[in-house]
Design a protein around this motif. Structure first.
Motif, mmCIF file in Angstrom:
data_model
loop_
_atom_site.group_PDB
_atom_site.id
_atom_site.type_symbol
_atom_site.label_atom_id
_atom_site.label_comp_id
_atom_site.label_asym_id
_atom_site.label_seq_id
_atom_site.Cartn_x
_atom_site.Cartn_y
_atom_site.Cartn_z
ATOM 1 N N ASP A 2 0.857 -1.189 0.000
ATOM 2 C CA ASP A 2 0.000 0.000 0.000
ATOM 3 C C ASP A 2 0.893 1.239 0.000
ATOM 4 O OD1 ASP A 2 -1.763 2.041 0.402
ATOM 5 O OD2 ASP A 2 -2.259 1.488 2.482
ATOM 6 N N LEU A 3 1.198 1.712 -1.195
ATOM 7 C CA LEU A 3 2.030 2.907 -1.329
ATOM 8 C C LEU A 3 1.195 4.181 -1.329
ATOM 9 C CD1 LEU A 3 4.572 1.666 -4.048
ATOM 10 C CD2 LEU A 3 4.662 1.407 -1.555
ATOM 11 N N ASN A 4 -0.114 4.034 -1.562
ATOM 12 C CA ASN A 4 -1.005 5.205 -1.566
ATOM 13 C C ASN A 4 -0.965 5.914 -0.220
ATOM 14 O OD1 ASN A 4 -1.985 2.972 -3.332
ATOM 15 N ND2 ASN A 4 -3.421 4.517 -4.044
ATOM 16 N N THR A 5 -1.120 5.125 0.851
ATOM 17 C CA THR A 5 -1.137 5.719 2.196
ATOM 18 C C THR A 5 0.189 6.413 2.505
ATOM 19 O OG1 THR A 5 -2.707 4.041 2.958
ATOM 20 C CG2 THR A 5 -1.470 5.225 4.646
ATOM 21 N N LEU A 6 1.302 5.793 2.116
ATOM 22 C CA LEU A 6 2.618 6.412 2.348
ATOM 23 C C LEU A 6 2.713 7.756 1.634
ATOM 24 C CD1 LEU A 6 5.009 3.320 1.932
ATOM 25 C CD2 LEU A 6 4.187 4.365 4.062
ATOM 26 N N LEU A 7 2.256 7.801 0.384
ATOM 27 C CA LEU A 7 2.315 9.048 -0.388
ATOM 28 C C LEU A 7 1.416 10.114 0.213
ATOM 29 C CD1 LEU A 7 3.051 10.739 -2.924
ATOM 30 C CD2 LEU A 7 1.123 9.632 -4.071
ATOM 31 N N TRP A 8 0.172 9.748 0.503
ATOM 32 C CA TRP A 8 -0.780 10.754 0.971
ATOM 33 C C TRP A 8 -0.440 11.274 2.363
ATOM 34 C CZ3 TRP A 8 -5.211 7.083 -0.923
ATOM 35 C CH2 TRP A 8 -5.283 7.150 -2.324
ATOM 36 N N GLU A 9 0.058 10.407 3.228
ATOM 37 C CA GLU A 9 0.475 10.876 4.556
ATOM 38 C C GLU A 9 1.654 11.831 4.443
ATOM 39 O OE1 GLU A 9 1.247 7.404 6.874
ATOM 40 O OE2 GLU A 9 -0.860 7.097 7.424
ATOM 41 N N ALA A 10 2.583 11.520 3.537
ATOM 42 C CA ALA A 10 3.732 12.409 3.344
ATOM 43 C C ALA A 10 3.285 13.757 2.782
ATOM 44 C CB ALA A 10 4.752 11.755 2.419
ATOM 45 N N GLU A 11 2.361 13.699 1.826
ATOM 46 C CA GLU A 11 1.864 14.958 1.250
ATOM 47 C C GLU A 11 1.162 15.806 2.303
ATOM 48 O OE1 GLU A 11 1.116 13.740 -3.439
ATOM 49 O OE2 GLU A 11 -0.566 13.712 -2.026
ATOM 50 N N ASP A 12 0.348 15.191 3.152
ATOM 51 C CA ASP A 12 -0.363 15.941 4.189
ATOM 52 C C ASP A 12 0.612 16.505 5.225
ATOM 53 O OD1 ASP A 12 -2.738 15.357 2.983
ATOM 54 O OD2 ASP A 12 -3.211 13.631 4.257
ATOM 55 N N ARG A 13 1.663 15.756 5.492
ATOM 56 C CA ARG A 13 2.623 16.176 6.521
ATOM 57 C C ARG A 13 3.507 17.316 6.033
ATOM 58 N NH1 ARG A 13 3.954 11.380 7.718
ATOM 59 N NH2 ARG A 13 5.808 11.174 6.406
ATOM 60 N N TRP A 14 3.829 17.332 4.741
ATOM 61 C CA TRP A 14 4.782 18.298 4.225
ATOM 62 C C TRP A 14 4.191 19.302 3.241
ATOM 63 C CZ3 TRP A 14 9.284 18.421 6.650
ATOM 64 C CH2 TRP A 14 9.757 17.253 7.283
ATOM 65 N N LYS A 15 2.879 19.334 3.123
ATOM 66 C CA LYS A 15 2.304 20.122 2.024
ATOM 67 C C LYS A 15 2.598 21.628 2.115
ATOM 68 C CE LYS A 15 -2.318 20.167 4.151
ATOM 69 N NZ LYS A 15 -3.699 19.718 3.943
ATOM 70 N N LEU A 16 2.868 22.141 3.317
ATOM 71 C CA LEU A 16 3.169 23.565 3.442
ATOM 72 C C LEU A 16 4.670 23.842 3.459
ATOM 73 C CD1 LEU A 16 0.508 24.589 6.128
ATOM 74 C CD2 LEU A 16 0.373 24.816 3.628
ATOM 75 N N GLN A 17 5.491 22.789 3.410
ATOM 76 C CA GLN A 17 6.927 23.008 3.550
ATOM 77 C C GLN A 17 7.706 22.625 2.294
ATOM 78 O OE1 GLN A 17 8.490 21.578 7.363
ATOM 79 N NE2 GLN A 17 6.393 21.393 8.119
ATOM 80 N N ARG A 18 7.466 21.385 1.750
ATOM 81 C CA ARG A 18 8.241 21.005 0.572
ATOM 82 C C ARG A 18 7.496 19.916 -0.201
ATOM 83 N NH1 ARG A 18 11.009 16.168 1.388
ATOM 84 N NH2 ARG A 18 11.121 15.434 3.545
ATOM 85 N N LYS A 19 7.925 19.728 -1.416
ATOM 86 C CA LYS A 19 7.355 18.691 -2.267
ATOM 87 C C LYS A 19 7.928 17.337 -1.867
ATOM 88 C CE LYS A 19 6.951 17.328 -7.124
ATOM 89 N NZ LYS A 19 7.362 17.643 -8.522
ATOM 90 N N VAL A 20 7.076 16.326 -1.833
ATOM 91 C CA VAL A 20 7.533 14.978 -1.466
ATOM 92 C C VAL A 20 7.661 14.146 -2.731
ATOM 93 C CG1 VAL A 20 6.423 15.138 0.788
ATOM 94 C CG2 VAL A 20 5.183 14.116 -1.138
ATOM 95 N N PRO A 21 8.456 13.071 -2.673
ATOM 96 C CA PRO A 21 8.571 12.189 -3.852
ATOM 97 C C PRO A 21 7.197 11.645 -4.256
ATOM 98 C CG PRO A 21 10.256 11.679 -2.233
ATOM 99 C CD PRO A 21 9.326 12.649 -1.577
#
Length: 611
Positions: free
Chosen positions: A395-414
């Motif tokens: 389940d890579l979707n959850t990893l991506l979306w959690e990273a995006e939510d965590r860093w969305k105001l600071q930097r772009k995530v892979p």
């Protein structure tokens, strides 16, 4: 001319008189032969007062007798929908959603019961006077009946015994006999496993009726059915089966077990050794090799700038139509290449194509053992150790979306080539050996586009397959490349013979016509760890799930028509691998750069160059 010769000659009138006498004798003899044929059929219970048949119909009579030699006939098509709703009638119904039109083998109920899409025909009353009947619309040799109970999460309804009756006018009915009495057929003892009862003697008629006699004591009269029968030539020639189709392609239209599949691949390879290669990507839980066929002008070699395409099938072992379509496709492409078909030659020369027909051969062998009608909806679906390969990927979707939510105001995530988590790679993880083999296969080949053939529906599903919102089971969840996925899905659906037909009956409960035979996977039902989502987030490959038919395991007699339904779509979808921009990323010295990240403005999903 002497007088002796003259006496031997006959006049034209005398010749005509003799011819008429001979024809009269021959016609009388033919009628006598046909009388014997009719007597023979009546004695065998093969014809039950069919008023359309006359002694003059000798060819039809002989055809009936010849077809009667084969006891088992194929399904008439309740499950495949060849039998229309208008051909099914019942004494009473509990409500519309449990009407006669829902009495189809393996039909699935909707999420919400008490709606229009329930999982059986259910009689309005529980008494021995209820019945459900099929109008075959032509003279048919009936040979057997297959029954199931009601598909329901909450209720237990099935028929434990029944009688069978036939008629030619739907008014006068003849009950199948067992000696001097009516024959009672043993029904089901649970609701999902199909039970076959063959008639003691094949019966020729137009209508067949099932009369439940007993049922599960804590339930109601509910049934799902398939009728086995051979349609016969109609003497009135007024009706032909809907969608009856033949194919001109000279292919091996049969179901292939593991050994036969391997042998067929070998035959294709021997026919076209210059463009095919057989290899395996690993083994199943039971040790069966997962064989694939590569089709390319330079098999075994990745050519720079030539895109790699894959079809795979059989992740659910009992969804066998996709498996047979890929075996037919490899035969077809070999034959057409040898015949000089310019379209196929160009596709093979410009593409490296991989066909993996059976991801779960262990499950297939289970389904194959009982045959196309008796496996039910789930026998053989899972691997030998009980895993559903289709949603067994990380389940890579959850990893991506959690990273995006965590860093969305600071930097772009892979947003691409997301790494597989360590827990998934451990030996103790619940991961099928077949799944690990597919992941390794994906890593070895720079696939660009892929289709995962499945069954039980008629639709093309595109990612994401998992909803983003917590606690929701259905929600439209598009990828950043949604417009591309929509086009890819439509390219297959629009060229299929039935997928975009606005008038076709839904397979079970879902009507996919609002998107022309396509659907976003998450808006249909959420699945974590799907092949499609993993392929998109971990590799460069855009993958779609292609559901190729309502019937997961169609009878062998249906394969030519299913091939015609899907052939053009299979080819058109492969051709889409050449759409878009492609090229080579080089350094200042003209050398290719591996793993270079390529971004497209406005699309939050990157890709990488190959090795």
């Amino acid at each position: 001319m002497d007088d002796t010769v003259k006496k031997c000659l006959l006049s034209a009138e005398e010749v005509q008189t003799i011819k008429k006498k001979v024809q009269k004798v021959e016609k009388h003899q033919e009628r006598q032969d046909n009388k014997l044929l009719m007597l023979q059929m009546e004695k065998s219970n093969l014809i039950l007062g069919f008023r359309g048949l006359r002694e003059e119909d000798g060819d039809i009579l002989r055809d009936i007798l010849s077809t009667a030699k084969t006891i088992r006939c194929p399904p008439l098509g309740l499950e495949t929908l060849k039998i229309s709703d208008f051909q099914l009638h019942a004494s009473t119904v509990k409500r519309y959603g449990l009407g006669a039109h829902r009495a189809r083998l393996n039909i699935q109920a909707g999420v919400n019961e008490n709606d229009f899409y329930d999982g059986a025909w259910c009689a309005g009353r529980n008494d021995p006077y209820q019945w459900i009947e099929l109008d075959a619309r032509r003279l048919t040799k009936f040979t057997g009946v297959i029954t199931q109970g009601r598909n329901s999460l909450w209720l237990s309804d099935w028929v434990t015994s029944y009688k069978v009756m036939v008629s030619n006018d739907s008014h006068t009915w003849i009950t199948v006999k067992n000696g001097s009495g009516d024959m009672i057929f043993e029904g089901n003892d649970e609701k999902e496993i199909p039970v076959l009862n063959e008639l003691p003697v094949p019966l020729v008629a137009r209508y067949i009726r099932i009369n439940p006699r007993t049922w599960y004591e804590e339930g109601s009269i509910c049934m799902r059915l398939e009728i086995l029968g051979c349609p016969l030539p109609d003497p009135n020639n007024y009706y032909h089966r809907r969608n009856e189709m033949m194919t001109t392609d000279n292919l091996d239209f049969k179901h292939h077990n593991y050994k036969e599949m391997r042998q067929l691949m070998k035959v294709v390879n021997e026919m076209c050794p210059n463009i095919t290669r057989i290899y395996n990507i690993g083994k199943s839980h039971q040790g069966l090799k997962l064989y694939a066929v590569e089709i390319s002008d330079n098999p075994g070699e990745h050519e720079v700038g030539e895109p790699e395409f894959r079809y795979m099938a059989g992740a659910h072992g009992n969804e066998v139509l996709g498996r047979e379509l890929l075996l037919l496709l490899m035969q077809f492409m070999c034959q057409e290449y040898l015949a000089g078909n310019s379209r196929i030659v160009r596709l093979i020369e410009d593409t490296r194509i991989h066909l993996l027909p059976s991801i779960n051969p262990d499950g297939y062998e289970k389904a194959y053992e009982v045959g196309s009608e008796l496996g039910g909806w789930s026998l053989g679906r899972w691997t030998e150790d009980g895993i559903d390969i289709n949603n067994n990927f990380p389940d890579l979707n959850t990893l991506l979306w959690e990273a995006e939510d965590r860093w969305k105001l600071q930097r772009k995530v892979p947003n691409h080539h997301i790494l597989i988590p360590d827990w998934y790679l451990s030996e103790n993880a619940t991961v099928a050996v077949e799944t690990r083999a597919v992941i390794a296969w994906m890593g070895k080949n720079p696939f660009v586009l892929g289709g995962n053939l499945q069954g039980g529906e008629l639709v093309v599903a595109y990612p994401y397959d998992m909803v983003r919102s917590t606690w929701k089971t259905q929600e439209h969840t598009p990828t950043p490349d949604d417009h591309v996925f929509r086009w890819l899905a439509y390219s297959y659906a629009s060229t299929h013979r039935l997928m975009t037909d606005a008038w076709r009956r839904v397979c079970h409960t879902e009507d996919f016509q609002k998107e022309d035979g396509t659907v976003n996977g998450a808006s249909w039902h959420t699945v974590a760890g799907s092949i499609n989502d993993f392929s998109y987030l971990h590799t460069n490959c855009f993958e779609l799930s292609i559901y190729v038919g309502c019937d997961k395991y169609p009878h062998e007699s249906e394969l030519p028509e299913e091939w015609e339904n899907n052939r053009e779509s299979l080819i058109v979808f492969m051709e889409q691998v050449h759409r878009g921009i492609k090229g080579i990323v080089r350094d200042l010295h003209g050398k290719g750069i591996p793993n270079a990240i390529i971004s497209v403005e406005g699309v939050n999903h990157d890709i990488r160059t190959g090795n």
